[in-house]
Design a protein around this motif. Structure first.
Motif, PDB file in Angstrom:
ATOM      1  N   ALA A 245       0.829  -1.206   0.000  1.00  0.00           N
ATOM      2  CA  ALA A 245       0.000   0.000   0.000  1.00  0.00           C
ATOM      3  C   ALA A 245       0.863   1.257   0.000  1.00  0.00           C
ATOM      4  CB  ALA A 245      -0.934  -0.010   1.211  1.00  0.00           C
ATOM      5  N   THR A 246       1.963   1.232   0.743  1.00  0.00           N
ATOM      6  CA  THR A 246       2.868   2.383   0.777  1.00  0.00           C
ATOM      7  C   THR A 246       3.498   2.615  -0.596  1.00  0.00           C
ATOM      8  OG1 THR A 246       3.367   2.020   3.117  1.00  0.00           O
ATOM      9  CG2 THR A 246       4.939   3.339   1.855  1.00  0.00           C
ATOM     10  N   ALA A 251       3.502   5.932  -5.660  1.00  0.00           N
ATOM     11  CA  ALA A 251       3.389   6.061  -7.120  1.00  0.00           C
ATOM     12  C   ALA A 251       2.326   7.078  -7.535  1.00  0.00           C
ATOM     13  CB  ALA A 251       3.075   4.702  -7.743  1.00  0.00           C
ATOM     14  N   ALA A 252       1.490   7.503  -6.602  1.00  0.00           N
ATOM     15  CA  ALA A 252       0.454   8.524  -6.839  1.00  0.00           C
ATOM     16  C   ALA A 252      -0.465   8.171  -7.998  1.00  0.00           C
ATOM     17  CB  ALA A 252       1.105   9.884  -7.076  1.00  0.00           C
ATOM     18  N   PRO A 253      -1.234   7.082  -7.891  1.00  0.00           N
ATOM     19  CA  PRO A 253      -2.170   6.722  -8.971  1.00  0.00           C
ATOM     20  C   PRO A 253      -3.204   7.822  -9.167  1.00  0.00           C
ATOM     21  CG  PRO A 253      -2.576   5.409  -6.987  1.00  0.00           C
ATOM     22  CD  PRO A 253      -1.304   6.135  -6.756  1.00  0.00           C
ATOM     23  N   ASP A 257      -9.217   3.147 -10.323  1.00  0.00           N
ATOM     24  CA  ASP A 257      -8.877   1.988 -11.153  1.00  0.00           C
ATOM     25  C   ASP A 257      -7.361   1.794 -11.220  1.00  0.00           C
ATOM     26  OD1 ASP A 257     -11.475   1.344 -11.655  1.00  0.00           O
ATOM     27  OD2 ASP A 257     -11.558   2.259 -13.649  1.00  0.00           O
ATOM     28  N   SER A 258      -6.630   2.886 -11.355  1.00  0.00           N
ATOM     29  CA  SER A 258      -5.166   2.798 -11.405  1.00  0.00           C
ATOM     30  C   SER A 258      -4.613   2.299 -10.075  1.00  0.00           C
ATOM     31  CB  SER A 258      -4.567   4.174 -11.734  1.00  0.00           C
ATOM     32  OG  SER A 258      -5.000   4.622 -12.996  1.00  0.00           O
ATOM     33  N   ALA A 262      -2.509  -1.108  -9.715  1.00  0.00           N
ATOM     34  CA  ALA A 262      -1.157  -1.082  -9.162  1.00  0.00           C
ATOM     35  C   ALA A 262      -1.041  -2.014  -7.962  1.00  0.00           C
ATOM     36  CB  ALA A 262      -0.785   0.342  -8.762  1.00  0.00           C
ATOM     37  N   SER A 263      -2.065  -2.065  -7.129  1.00  0.00           N
ATOM     38  CA  SER A 263      -2.035  -2.940  -5.962  1.00  0.00           C
ATOM     39  C   SER A 263      -1.944  -4.408  -6.379  1.00  0.00           C
ATOM     40  CB  SER A 263      -3.292  -2.713  -5.113  1.00  0.00           C
ATOM     41  OG  SER A 263      -3.280  -3.543  -3.975  1.00  0.00           O
TER      42      SER A 263
END
Length: 463
Positions: A245-246, A251-253, A257-258, A262-263
């Motif tokens: 999560a960090t 990465a600042a989605p 959805d992003s 990413a997760s």
């Protein structure tokens, strides 16, 4: 370092980008490096070359890899910028190659900005009037954003690698024993049971986690490698949740959805790092000279899982071969791509039909090596293997300077063999006389005559 000491290095743009990534101003960096702010300003403006002593200071102060910092990064960026400036909207301007290279090398921020604008333009072209507007303008598509984010990190997430490696030290190495350990750990530490379920029960899903009953159900059709990965994915989702999560937040989605994409991607990364712990996997790869079938068997993973992991060996001081990787279908459409250190094809299109990733479908399961050369003259060794029964192939590749480290390249004479010439993608390739061309280049006008037919389709003018 000997090479760096023998030539003048003007790396002002890279130094400026590094400072901005660190979030410090010139005065702070100058103080940390023990130089004057005016001298640092001269370095950033390419008015002074970087000395070997200054490179060492940078490496020691900011823990950077000197080889990566010195390596020319302008060629890949220039290729990307050329692709963008080949768009029909602007190609009539006829921007010279040396101008493009100058911008790519000296103004990487401008190049990145142009690339982002072009991606946004393509999004608008695909879905006119349907794009979500945010305060910063049009948001990128989640897959495009994720691919760019992973590429910027060199497909390596050091914190996640370290976390997964710590868990792996408490588990068995042999794949069957590791699977048993993962099952036991899920049950004992997290109260999660594992069940092999009939395909009809899962309604086509490969795995499903029942949160209410705390039960992980795996499709009976999943091979052993798939089951092992699913167990590792579930465990990493439990034990590395905060770490993942960090990394996602950093990465600042741009949208939900992003963030979810990413997760999932980083949990997949963690699962691969758990099954193939960095140090042990890299040592095995180097000792076995990147023998793909051997590594796949030793770690109990599929070819696709293996190829993913091979692209991520980018730990400072312990790097593996810098592979790029693609998953491609019979029509040449890419469903996955990791750029690696270098990428021989277009970033905004498909691949060249002359590349033998397509030919690997004739011999599924067999590693097919090939020596290729790009329009710019860079040579690569590529290894393609079709996945039996799927209609897809996995291909990895690297520059020929790494070829001696690959057992699959032993049948190639990297110095004397004639390489297969490949282009970026047909609609951007200006290589004349190619009989395999599927489309004319958008950068040139067609040169068609009723009285003549050439062997190569779509003849075009030189200028």
């Amino acid at each position: 370092m000997a090479e760096a000491a023998d030539r003048k290095l003007y790396l002002g743009p890279k130094l400026r980008v590094l400072r901005r990534e660190l979030g410090i101003n010139q005065t702070q960096m100058a103080e940390e490096l023990g130089v004057s702010p005016s001298y640092l300003n001269h370095l950033e403006r390419n008015q002074r070359p970087l000395t070997a002593q200054m490179l060492l200071r940078l490496a020691n102060t900011y823990d950077i890899d000197i080889r990566d910092f010195v390596a020319g990064g302008g060629e890949g960026a220039a290729t990307q910028l050329r692709e963008i400036l080949s768009d029909p909207l602007v190609r009539d301007i006829g921007i010279a190659r040396d101008e493009i290279l100058e911008v790519a090398e000296n103004y990487p921020g401008v190049t990145e900005a142009v690339a982002r604008l072009y991606r946004a333009l393509n999004d608008l072209r695909r879905m006119p009037g349907q794009m979500t507007e945010g305060e910063g303008g049009t948001l990128p598509q989640p897959l495009d954003w994720l691919r760019e984010t992973i590429s910027q990190r060199g497909n390596h997430f050091a914190e996640i690698d370290a976390g997964a490696e710590a868990i792996a030290q408490e588990l068995a190495d042999e794949p069957a024993l590791l699977a048993a350990d993962l099952r036991a750990r899920l049950k004992e530490k997290h109260g999660i049971g594992v069940q092999i379920a009939p395909e009809a029960v899962l309604d086509g899903a490969l795995r499903h986690y029942d949160m209410h009953r705390r039960r992980l159900m795996l499709n009976e059709r999943m091979p052993a490698s798939g089951r092992l990965f699913a167990l590792a994915y579930q465990l990493c989702g439990q034990e590395l949740h905060a770490l993942i999560a960090t990394s996602v937040a950093r990465a600042a989605p741009p949208d939900e959805d992003s963030r979810r994409l990413a997760s999932i991607a980083l949990t997949n990364y963690a699962a691969a790092a758990l099954i193939m712990p960095y140090d042990r996997f890299r040592s095995a790869a180097e000792a076995g000279r990147y023998d793909m079938p051997l590594l796949s068997t030793r770690f109990g993973v599929s070819v696709e899982q293996l190829a993913h992991r091979l692209t991520s060996l980018n730990r400072t001081g312990a790097r593996g071969v810098p592979f790029f990787m693609v998953k491609i279908d019979r029509a040449g459409i890419l469903s996955k791509r990791f750029d690696g250190e270098a990428w021989p094809f277009a970033r905004l299109g498909g691949t060249c039909p002359r590349w033998n990733a397509h030919g690997s479908f004739a011999t599924p399961g067999t590693v097919l090596p090939q020596l290729i050369e790009t329009v710019e003259g860079t040579r690569f060794v590529t290894l393609a293997i079709a996945l039996p029964g799927t209609g897809s192939a996995i291909a990895i590749g690297c520059e020929t300077k790494h070829g001696a480290r690959l057992v699959h390249a032993d049948g190639l004479d990297l110095e004397r063999d004639e390489p297969v010439t490949v282009g970026p993608t047909c609609h951007l390739c200006e290589r004349r006389g190619c009989p395999d061309r599927a489309l004319p280049p958008v950068t040139r006008a067609l040169d068609l005559h009723g009285y003549e037919r050439r062997a190569a389709p779509y003849p075009f003018r030189r200028v």
